[in-house]
Design an enzyme around this catalytic site. Structure first.
Site: not given
Length: 189
Positions: A5, A65, A97
């Site tokens: 991330c 994502d 994600h």
């Protein structure tokens, strides 16, 4: 270096600013695009800094994502190719994600296991400076008797031998598990 991330974004930034052996970006957002104005963290695109990328880059992304979206991953891939930067990207259908996060609904076992195998293999191919790092962390008395590359090789062989053990119960992030096995090898000396 490895990051997930925002840590993936920071890994790319680090690989542009520091001499690293290898860098792994796991779905790092805002590498090419600025975050929206209401985003809680202030950051800017790294687009201009990518020409300074100093390490091979492995990117692992989910095709579901939204940040980074597949189009941004395509654009990043094309830009790195144009700049002549060593990189390899892998994307996973059905993964969004945080697909590595075992404690979230986004966790995708197949994508995570394949991703960890790719990370293991990528770091194994780019381990030159890792040997030097292990060497620096060895006690000075041991350093004269032990080759840091041998310690690292033994740890990676142990990771390979025991990888299926980790896959069956991945309750510890892989990087911590690898660190644990490496420390065990050092303790055996």
């Amino acid at each position: 270096a490895i990051g997930y991330c925002s840590g993936g974004r920071q890994t790319v930034l680090s690989a542009c600013e520091l001499d690293l052996d290898a860098a792994v970006d796991c779905y790092g957002g805002f590498v090419l695009n600025d975050p929206p104005p209401d985003f809680p963290l202030r950051s800017r695109s790294q687009r201009d800094g990518l020409a300074n990328l100093r390490a091979p880059l492995l990117g692992l992304f989910g095709n579901d994502d939204k940040n980074p979206a597949p189009a941004e991953v395509d654009e990043l891939d094309a830009l790195l190719t144009e700049l002549g930067k060593e990189h390899e990207f892998h994307r996973y259908d059905g993964a969004g994600h945080a697909f590595f996060s075992t404690d979230r609904p986004a966790y995708r076992v197949e994508a995570a296991v394949d991703g960890y195998r790719r990370i293991r293999d990528f770091f194994a191919r780019h381990r030159g400076r890792l040997e030097a790092l292990v060497g620096l962390r060895l006690d000075p008395h041991l350093r004269s008797r032990i080759d840091a590359g041998d310690v690292l090789q033994e740890a990676w062989l142990d990771v390979g031998r025991r990888f299926d053990e980790w896959v069956k119960k991945p309750d510890m992030p892989l990087f911590l598990w690898v660190r644990f096995l490496t420390v065990q090898k050092l303790a055996e000396l």
